[in-house]
Write an enzyme that holds these catalytic residues in place. Sequence first.
Site: not given
Ligand code: 15L
Length: 282
Positions: A61, A85, A146, A184
């Site tokens: 962890d 993520s 994030y 995108r």
């Molecule tokens: C990221 O950083 C994410 O980890 C992934 O899940 C997507 O959302 C990606 O970006 C994105 O921008 O498409």
Amino acid sequence: MAAADNPSPSPQSRRIVFTGAAGGIGTMIRPLLAKIYPGLILSDKVEPKDLQPGETFVAADLARPDEVAAAVEGADSVIHLGGYSVEGPWDSILQSNIIGCYNLFEAARQAGVKRVIFASSNHAVGFYPRKRRIGTDVTVRPDSRYGVSKAFGEAVGALYADKHGMIVTCLRIGNVGPRPLDVRRLAIWLLPEDLVQLIRIGLDHPDIRFEILYGASDNATAWWDNARASELGYRPTGKSEEHRAHAEAEQARIGPDAVGDAFQGGSFCSLEFTNKVERAGP
Ligand code: 15L
């Protein structure tokens, strides 16, 4: 130097720890990496179900310094994909991506790890407008908690490179997968094989100290200048235009997003947005 011309010297003698091995990207690239770097030490909170002969697993962890230290013990390099993520509650981002990222770099330093590849994200710069082309030298403009955690990780990487001589490569990853998911992603798509090329640069290139590279394939509509990656031998093979029809069909199903469509980070920008579009981004 082309990444493909630079095989790892005696890969058997290397001890490479791969965090986040059971996650989405980890699962896609594990088999590709295993062909080049046999004997990877995989780490995650839960063991991948399909552990292969030659792969070892260490549960950790990231928020627990003792567990992270045990995972990186004896390693010469770390591929750090572990953590949260997507956008999430502050405490989840804090534990996994802020505390967890610091724990990883500090444990790596104490273990004498020479190289770290850090999975940063396009969301560290997500509030740049789509009409602007950016390099890796721009100020960060995170689009989410994030994204802030990824900017933090890049800063920690720079600290450990400058203060301790660790060789750190931060990959601002776009979106990894077999094909771009929408319009995108035509600009930010990253073929798994191309991600492996970038990781090889971070693991093997003799002339790097601290690098930020964009994790994107050869995308005609790219928003990013990835000249430094090219200089280091990156030769992406994925071409998003070949998947335009699929991406446009998917986009039609998603529909417009007045905020997200203006900025590179897409829906991460529109989430919880209370500003005016014209007052956001540089
Ligand atoms: C990221 O950083 C994410 O980890 C992934 O899940 C997507 O959302 C990606 O970006 C994105 O921008 O498409």
